[in-house]
Enzyme design. Structure first.
Site, PDB file in Angstrom:
ATOM      1  CG  HIS A   1      91.740  -7.044  52.529  1.00 24.49           C
ATOM      2  ND1 HIS A   1      92.983  -6.931  53.108  1.00 24.49           N
ATOM      3  CD2 HIS A   1      90.834  -6.699  53.491  1.00 24.49           C
ATOM      4  CE1 HIS A   1      92.837  -6.524  54.369  1.00 24.49           C
ATOM      5  NE2 HIS A   1      91.544  -6.369  54.612  1.00 24.49           N
TER       6      HIS A   1
ATOM      7  CG  HIS B   1      88.557  -2.804  54.782  1.00 29.00           C
ATOM      8  ND1 HIS B   1      89.185  -2.215  55.852  1.00 29.00           N
ATOM      9  CD2 HIS B   1      88.823  -4.138  54.882  1.00 29.00           C
ATOM     10  CE1 HIS B   1      89.814  -3.149  56.556  1.00 29.00           C
ATOM     11  NE2 HIS B   1      89.589  -4.328  55.988  1.00 29.00           N
ATOM     12  CD  GLU B   2      86.320  -6.825  53.608  1.00 26.93           C
ATOM     13  OE1 GLU B   2      87.236  -7.606  53.262  1.00 26.93           O
ATOM     14  OE2 GLU B   2      86.092  -6.557  54.789  1.00 26.93           O
TER      15      GLU B   2
END
Length: 268
Positions: free
Chosen positions: A63, A59-60
């Site tokens: 980004h 998820h990170e």
């Protein structure tokens, strides 16, 4: 190879920490599938928890990678592209709290703490895409976890593994929904923020650190909690994941509470 090129490769080399978490996921998944563990709950716990941490890291990473290609070239030097959870700006928010909430109650709490230098990025669509990239990773995980259910591909899959997948799917679905809420501090607001009037953004900005806390507080209200999980389970039903499988997956995961007999759930 120049020093700059060598540094760039180092900044993007997958961290041994992440590879270790991935190894735990693989070994514990094998133990769940084969029934190798004497206590299936312990194997399910390790498999689901490590898979959840892997999804948080990705998820990170989503980004960060999107920000890199959108113009923030400082991302690599911060270590975000190595998938090392220890490199996040706020490891407490990104990893520790989401893990604790999963252990305590089975809720996919949004994480999120990669520092992006937004002034380097031009174009509102790019800013929105950076914010959307993380929760879209959770959506992808949810699709992968639920695919055996809606494809009817569960023949021969051991029941403990089915239950583990069902519970892991619940975590990904709740994480995606919560992350996409248009609440300051969450990714959903980050998607909308570039399109809002500058004055409104300035007024909302002081409340961003408290957005996640506000959502969490609301979920403690029984009526709000019931509405939220009714929506979640309705979506899970639509994806072909039986609620009983999710319940029993959570029961196996929280093995320390004592299992009320192994759940024999008929799954089509």
């Amino acid at each position: 190879m120049s020093t700059a090129t060598a540094r760039r490769h180092s900044d993007r080399r997958i961290s041994p920490v992440f590879l270790g978490i991935l190894a735990v996921m693989a070994v514990s998944g094998w133990a769940v599938w084969t029934g190798f563990a004497a206590q299936p709950g312990v194997a399910v716990f390790l498999f689901v928890l490590s898979a959840w941490i892997v999804s948080l890291c990705l998820h990170e990473y989503a980004h960060a990678r999107t920000a890199l290609h959108s113009g923030d070239l400082s991302i690599g030097a911060k270590g975000y592209l190595t998938l090392n959870p220890l490199k996040y700006t706020h490891a407490l928010l990104s990893i520790v709290l989401p893990v604790l909430f999963v252990i305590m109650g089975g809720l996919g709490l949004p994480g999120g703490a990669v520092f992006i230098e937004r002034h380097r990025i031009r174009g509102r669509w790019r800013h929105s895409l950076i914010s959307a990239a993380g929760p879209l990773t959770n959506v992808l995980f949810a699709v992968v976890c639920t695919a055996p259910f809606w494809l009817g591909a569960l023949d021969g899959v051991p029941l403990p593994f089915v239950l583990a997948l069902a519970f892991l799917a619940l975590l990904q679905v709740t994480a995606a929904i919560l992350n996409f809420l248009p609440v300051p501090g969450l990714d959903g607001y980050g998607v909308l923020e570039p399109w809002l009037p500058h004055r409104l953004r300035r007024q909302v900005e002081p409340f961003a650190p408290f957005g996640l806390l506000a959502v969490f507080a609301l979920l403690w209200i029984p009526g709000v909690n019931a509405v939220f999980f009714d929506a979640v389970y309705a979506l899970m039903d639509g994806l072909g994941v039986p609620r009983e499988a999710v319940y029993c997956g959570r029961e196996l995961f929280q093995f320390w509470k004592g299992e009320s007999g192994f759940c024999a759930v008929p799954v089509d």
